[in-house]
Motif scaffolding. Sequence first.
Motif, PDB file in Angstrom:
ATOM      1  N   ASN A  27       0.805  -1.209   0.000  1.00 41.89           N
ATOM      2  CA  ASN A  27       0.000   0.000   0.000  1.00 41.89           C
ATOM      3  C   ASN A  27       0.846   1.270   0.000  1.00 41.89           C
ATOM      4  OD1 ASN A  27      -2.334  -1.560   0.171  1.00 41.89           O
ATOM      5  ND2 ASN A  27      -2.159  -1.700   2.378  1.00 41.89           N
ATOM      6  N   MET A  28       2.106   1.173  -0.308  1.00 44.80           N
ATOM      7  CA  MET A  28       3.016   2.311  -0.275  1.00 44.80           C
ATOM      8  C   MET A  28       3.240   2.870  -1.673  1.00 44.80           C
ATOM      9  SD  MET A  28       5.912   0.602   2.071  1.00 44.80           S
ATOM     10  CE  MET A  28       6.356   1.428   3.553  1.00 44.80           C
ATOM     11  N   SER A  29       3.770   4.104  -1.714  1.00 45.15           N
ATOM     12  CA  SER A  29       4.164   4.683  -2.998  1.00 45.15           C
ATOM     13  C   SER A  29       5.386   3.931  -3.525  1.00 45.15           C
ATOM     14  CB  SER A  29       4.499   6.165  -2.821  1.00 45.15           C
ATOM     15  OG  SER A  29       5.691   6.307  -2.065  1.00 45.15           O
ATOM     16  N   ALA A  30       5.725   4.167  -4.786  1.00 44.17           N
ATOM     17  CA  ALA A  30       6.866   3.473  -5.392  1.00 44.17           C
ATOM     18  C   ALA A  30       8.165   3.817  -4.664  1.00 44.17           C
ATOM     19  CB  ALA A  30       6.975   3.835  -6.862  1.00 44.17           C
ATOM     20  N   SER A  31       8.329   5.062  -4.278  1.00 47.33           N
ATOM     21  CA  SER A  31       9.526   5.485  -3.552  1.00 47.33           C
ATOM     22  C   SER A  31       9.610   4.788  -2.195  1.00 47.33           C
ATOM     23  CB  SER A  31       9.508   7.006  -3.358  1.00 47.33           C
ATOM     24  OG  SER A  31      10.603   7.417  -2.588  1.00 47.33           O
ATOM     25  N   ASP A  32       8.491   4.741  -1.487  1.00 46.51           N
ATOM     26  CA  ASP A  32       8.476   4.069  -0.191  1.00 46.51           C
ATOM     27  C   ASP A  32       8.704   2.568  -0.329  1.00 46.51           C
ATOM     28  OD1 ASP A  32       8.086   6.455   1.134  1.00 46.51           O
ATOM     29  OD2 ASP A  32       5.903   6.224   1.246  1.00 46.51           O
ATOM     30  N   GLN A  33       8.253   1.984  -1.421  1.00 42.52           N
ATOM     31  CA  GLN A  33       8.491   0.562  -1.647  1.00 42.52           C
ATOM     32  C   GLN A  33       9.975   0.278  -1.837  1.00 42.52           C
ATOM     33  OE1 GLN A  33       6.109  -0.865  -4.868  1.00 42.52           O
ATOM     34  NE2 GLN A  33       4.216  -0.811  -3.689  1.00 42.52           N
ATOM     35  N   ARG A  34      10.666   1.173  -2.544  1.00 41.44           N
ATOM     36  CA  ARG A  34      12.110   0.981  -2.727  1.00 41.44           C
ATOM     37  C   ARG A  34      12.845   1.095  -1.395  1.00 41.44           C
ATOM     38  NH1 ARG A  34      10.730   3.320  -7.695  1.00 41.44           N
ATOM     39  NH2 ARG A  34      10.885   5.459  -6.963  1.00 41.44           N
ATOM     40  N   ILE A  35      12.438   2.054  -0.570  1.00 41.37           N
ATOM     41  CA  ILE A  35      13.064   2.219   0.745  1.00 41.37           C
ATOM     42  C   ILE A  35      12.808   0.982   1.601  1.00 41.37           C
ATOM     43  CG2 ILE A  35      13.022   3.566   2.877  1.00 41.37           C
ATOM     44  CD1 ILE A  35      12.319   6.017   1.055  1.00 41.37           C
ATOM     45  N   GLY A  36      11.567   0.503   1.602  1.00 39.94           N
ATOM     46  CA  GLY A  36      11.219  -0.690   2.375  1.00 39.94           C
ATOM     47  C   GLY A  36      11.933  -1.932   1.876  1.00 39.94           C
ATOM     48  N   ALA A  37      12.042  -2.067   0.553  1.00 40.59           N
ATOM     49  CA  ALA A  37      12.731  -3.225  -0.006  1.00 40.59           C
ATOM     50  C   ALA A  37      14.218  -3.200   0.337  1.00 40.59           C
ATOM     51  CB  ALA A  37      12.537  -3.270  -1.518  1.00 40.59           C
ATOM     52  N   ALA A  38      14.817  -2.009   0.329  1.00 42.63           N
ATOM     53  CA  ALA A  38      16.230  -1.898   0.699  1.00 42.63           C
ATOM     54  C   ALA A  38      16.421  -2.256   2.173  1.00 42.63           C
ATOM     55  CB  ALA A  38      16.746  -0.491   0.427  1.00 42.63           C
ATOM     56  N   ALA A  39      15.511  -1.796   3.027  1.00 38.13           N
ATOM     57  CA  ALA A  39      15.596  -2.122   4.456  1.00 38.13           C
ATOM     58  C   ALA A  39      15.414  -3.617   4.686  1.00 38.13           C
ATOM     59  CB  ALA A  39      14.553  -1.329   5.237  1.00 38.13           C
TER      60      ALA A  39
END
Length: 118
Positions: free
Chosen positions: A23-35
């Motif tokens: 449910n996140m934006s594309a930018s937030d998904q990249r940050i979450g995936a990196a974490a």
Amino acid sequence: MKRAIGLVSTLVLSAVMFTGCQNMSASDQRIGAAALGGAVGGGVGNHVGGGLGAGIGAAAGAGVGANAKGGSSSTTTSSAIGAGIGSVVGKAILGGDSGAAIGGAIGGGAGAAIQEKK
């Protein structure tokens, strides 16, 4: 027993972070995936190869995570560097696989966030 609890808590945290990414934006998904990649890579890398393994595993995991979600090369690089450093620092401060995983998650997410917010 302590190792098993740390590993299970890391996996549960990773699963929770992964389900929230839908449910996140594309930018937030990249940050979450990196974490997420930094956490998994740091924990597994520390278990297999100690401090050096933690740094390399976290860097590889965060880089793959950010890249898989369509991150730019600078986002991928920054998340990998942040996760590698964070994992080594997390292992030194908190100790063990869970410390490396927590440090990798924080560093990978921070590195990706810095590049995504530019």
